[in-house]
Design a protein around this motif. Structure first.
Motif, PDB file in Angstrom:
ATOM      1  N   VAL A 225      42.126  41.361  35.961  1.00 50.62           N
ATOM      2  CA  VAL A 225      42.523  42.352  35.100  1.00 50.62           C
ATOM      3  C   VAL A 225      41.843  43.760  35.460  1.00 50.62           C
ATOM      4  N   LEU A 226      41.211  44.910  36.415  1.00 47.66           N
ATOM      5  CA  LEU A 226      40.572  45.784  36.497  1.00 47.66           C
ATOM      6  C   LEU A 226      41.207  46.791  35.775  1.00 47.66           C
ATOM      7  N   ASP A 227      40.676  47.349  35.358  1.00 47.61           N
ATOM      8  CA  ASP A 227      41.207  48.879  35.425  1.00 47.61           C
ATOM      9  C   ASP A 227      42.512  48.351  33.649  1.00 47.61           C
ATOM     10  N   HIS A 228      42.669  47.814  32.836  1.00 45.35           N
ATOM     11  CA  HIS A 228      43.170  47.553  32.533  1.00 45.35           C
ATOM     12  C   HIS A 228      44.960  47.206  32.917  1.00 45.35           C
ATOM     13  N   ASP A 229      45.328  47.740  34.307  1.00 45.28           N
ATOM     14  CA  ASP A 229      46.532  47.435  34.701  1.00 45.28           C
ATOM     15  C   ASP A 229      46.564  46.993  36.233  1.00 45.28           C
ATOM     16  N   LYS A 230      45.440  46.591  36.787  1.00 34.94           N
ATOM     17  CA  LYS A 230      45.498  46.342  37.917  1.00 34.94           C
ATOM     18  C   LYS A 230      45.307  44.553  37.963  1.00 34.94           C
ATOM     19  N   PHE A 231      45.959  44.230  38.076  1.00 38.02           N
ATOM     20  CA  PHE A 231      46.760  42.554  37.754  1.00 38.02           C
ATOM     21  C   PHE A 231      46.177  41.558  39.280  1.00 38.02           C
ATOM     22  N   PHE A 232      45.072  41.007  38.970  1.00 34.72           N
ATOM     23  CA  PHE A 232      45.235  39.787  40.314  1.00 34.72           C
ATOM     24  C   PHE A 232      45.020  38.374  40.176  1.00 34.72           C
ATOM     25  N   ASP A 233      45.896  37.150  40.197  1.00 39.07           N
ATOM     26  CA  ASP A 233      45.839  35.844  40.178  1.00 39.07           C
ATOM     27  C   ASP A 233      45.379  35.120  41.048  1.00 39.07           C
ATOM     28  N   LEU A 234      44.175  34.968  41.011  1.00 34.73           N
ATOM     29  CA  LEU A 234      43.315  33.842  42.328  1.00 34.73           C
ATOM     30  C   LEU A 234      43.931  32.340  41.869  1.00 34.73           C
ATOM     31  N   GLY A 235      43.869  32.331  43.109  1.00 31.36           N
ATOM     32  CA  GLY A 235      43.583  30.612  43.126  1.00 31.36           C
ATOM     33  C   GLY A 235      41.924  29.777  43.676  1.00 31.36           C
ATOM     34  N   ALA A 236      42.062  27.992  44.528  1.00 33.01           N
ATOM     35  CA  ALA A 236      40.929  28.328  44.991  1.00 33.01           C
ATOM     36  C   ALA A 236      41.119  28.594  46.190  1.00 33.01           C
ATOM     37  N   GLY A 237      39.609  29.151  46.368  1.00 33.44           N
ATOM     38  CA  GLY A 237      39.575  29.763  47.930  1.00 33.44           C
ATOM     39  C   GLY A 237      39.566  31.488  48.087  1.00 33.44           C
ATOM     40  N   ASP A 238      40.312  32.082  46.299  1.00 28.29           N
ATOM     41  CA  ASP A 238      40.420  33.034  46.435  1.00 28.29           C
ATOM     42  C   ASP A 238      39.337  33.494  45.575  1.00 28.29           C
ATOM     43  N   THR A 239      38.821  35.019  46.857  1.00 27.70           N
ATOM     44  CA  THR A 239      37.374  35.996  46.464  1.00 27.70           C
ATOM     45  C   THR A 239      37.861  37.261  45.357  1.00 27.70           C
ATOM     46  N   LEU A 240      37.360  38.474  44.895  1.00 30.99           N
ATOM     47  CA  LEU A 240      37.422  39.130  44.612  1.00 30.99           C
ATOM     48  C   LEU A 240      35.897  39.879  44.415  1.00 30.99           C
ATOM     49  N   TYR A 241      35.994  41.010  44.336  1.00 21.56           N
ATOM     50  CA  TYR A 241      34.886  42.524  44.643  1.00 21.56           C
ATOM     51  C   TYR A 241      35.103  43.112  44.227  1.00 21.56           C
ATOM     52  N   PHE A 242      34.295  43.633  42.827  1.00 30.04           N
ATOM     53  CA  PHE A 242      34.332  45.194  42.347  1.00 30.04           C
ATOM     54  C   PHE A 242      33.350  45.428  41.469  1.00 30.04           C
ATOM     55  N   GLU A 243      33.490  46.861  41.759  1.00 32.54           N
ATOM     56  CA  GLU A 243      32.381  47.773  40.714  1.00 32.54           C
ATOM     57  C   GLU A 243      32.312  47.168  39.159  1.00 32.54           C
ATOM     58  N   SER A 244      30.975  47.037  38.674  1.00 32.43           N
ATOM     59  CA  SER A 244      31.329  46.462  37.607  1.00 32.43           C
ATOM     60  C   SER A 244      31.440  47.269  36.367  1.00 32.43           C
ATOM     61  N   ARG A 245      31.765  48.718  37.152  1.00 32.17           N
ATOM     62  CA  ARG A 245      31.490  50.210  36.264  1.00 32.17           C
ATOM     63  C   ARG A 245      33.409  49.749  35.032  1.00 32.17           C
ATOM     64  N   ARG A 246      34.214  49.124  36.584  1.00 33.25           N
ATOM     65  CA  ARG A 246      35.852  49.118  35.990  1.00 33.25           C
ATOM     66  C   ARG A 246      35.929  48.401  35.131  1.00 33.25           C
ATOM     67  N   TYR A 247      36.553  48.596  34.265  1.00 34.61           N
ATOM     68  CA  TYR A 247      37.086  47.600  32.928  1.00 34.61           C
ATOM     69  C   TYR A 247      37.107  46.055  33.663  1.00 34.61           C
ATOM     70  N   HIS A 248      37.090  45.179  33.497  1.00 38.62           N
ATOM     71  CA  HIS A 248      37.214  43.938  33.611  1.00 38.62           C
ATOM     72  C   HIS A 248      37.411  42.749  32.401  1.00 38.62           C
ATOM     73  N   SER A 249      38.644  42.328  31.977  1.00 36.04           N
ATOM     74  CA  SER A 249      38.817  41.394  31.724  1.00 36.04           C
ATOM     75  C   SER A 249      39.735  40.189  32.223  1.00 36.04           C
ATOM     76  N   TRP A 250      39.898  38.980  31.845  1.00 38.42           N
ATOM     77  CA  TRP A 250      39.780  37.580  32.944  1.00 38.42           C
ATOM     78  C   TRP A 250      40.931  36.232  31.696  1.00 38.42           C
ATOM     79  N   ARG A 251      41.677  35.874  31.895  1.00 40.38           N
ATOM     80  CA  ARG A 251      41.732  34.879  31.563  1.00 40.38           C
ATOM     81  C   ARG A 251      41.991  33.365  32.344  1.00 40.38           C
ATOM     82  N   ASN A 252      42.263  31.973  31.827  1.00 37.89           N
ATOM     83  CA  ASN A 252      42.345  31.800  32.959  1.00 37.89           C
ATOM     84  C   ASN A 252      43.717  30.632  32.993  1.00 37.89           C
TER      85      ASN A 252
END
Length: 269
Positions: A225-252
């Motif tokens: 989750v970026l910026d508290h409201d942008k959700f990305f579901d990533l599976g095997a083979g997927d990639t994500l690139y973002f600026e670390s200054r954006r709030y980010h959280s994650w869950r398996n």
């Protein structure tokens, strides 16, 4: 008694109380008094490590033999340099945090209040290097002007050009369900890690710092989750690139392990 996924022996509240020679209700009382902070399962059930049981025995001694009240017991434990996890040989994260806290003249209560955690959680972390979320670890590193990688002892002097498969060094197991392995050793321009996340493992909150990040999912599924409201579901083979200054959280989000390649540059995490 149960065994964790890392092979460590843990105990339910009744068994831990029996080993410490007190009642289960006493353990719960001590927890409300900030004397200990046991880990919990995904369903909220308390679990106690062998180090926790050793701590319980120490608290029982201070209470019954020396007649100390909770505040005095906390102070006694804080200054008991010999008391650390007997099963965790790498307790450097806790030692580093204690050193940093004392170097600026702060008490456990001071730092806990500033960072937004309980004094018992911080006390347990300093003694055992275990039991906090990634967000809390990041917040503590930021508070003391350092990085999680530095706290975890990653910035070793020796450098190796090649790290063989399966020979990765790992951070101390500070966060339940999260294993962080070093894919690159030494002081580099990038933090290159292999994350192994147990089912349900999460950052337990959003954090941010300077730099940029790259995630590549090897197996399983993770929600970022970026910026508290942008959700990305990533599976095997997927990639994500973002600026670390954006709030980010994650869950398996997978019902089994999720394994990631996670790169930060510059090494600011």
């Amino acid at each position: 008694m149960v065994a964790t996924e890392a092979g460590r022996t843990t105990y339910r509240v009744a068994e831990a109380a029996r080993l410490a020679g007190v009642s289960a209700s006493t353990l719960r009382l001590w927890e409300t008094q900030g004397l200990l902070a046991p880990q919990r399962t995904q369903t909220g059930q308390r679990i106690y490590s062998s180090a926790d049981v050793a701590l319980l025995k120490k608290i029982a001694y201070f209470r019954s033999e020396r007649g100390l009240n909770p505040a005095a017991i906390r102070e006694a434990l804080e200054h008991d340099e010999t008391f650390s996890s007997p099963e965790n040989g790498n307790d450097n994260v806790g030692r580093r945090l204690r050193h940093l806290r004392r170097s600026i003249g702060k008490t456990l209560e001071d730092v806990a209040s500033d960072v937004g955690v309980s004094a018992s959680t911080l006390s347990s972390l300093e003694r055992t290097s275990q039991g906090v979320s990634f967000k809390t670890l990041h917040d503590l590193a930021e508070y003391f002007g350092t990085t999680v990688s530095d706290l975890s002892g990653e910035k070793i002097d020796a450098m190796s050009e090649v790290v063989r498969s399966g020979e990765w060094k790992a951070w101390p197991a500070t966060t339940p369900g999260v294993t962080v392995q070093l894919l690159v050793e030494g002081a580099r321009m990038m933090d290159c890690h292999r994350f192994v996340l147990a089912a349900g493992a999460a950052s337990e909150g959003a954090y941010r710092h300077v730099g940029e990040e790259f995630i590549h999912v090897l197996s399983g599924q993770i929600e970022v989750v970026l910026d508290h409201d942008k959700f990305f579901d990533l599976g095997a083979g997927d990639t994500l690139y973002f600026e670390s200054r954006r709030y980010h959280s994650w869950r398996n989000r997978h019902d089994g392990e999720t394994i990631l390649i996670w790169i930060n540059t510059p090494p600011t995490f």
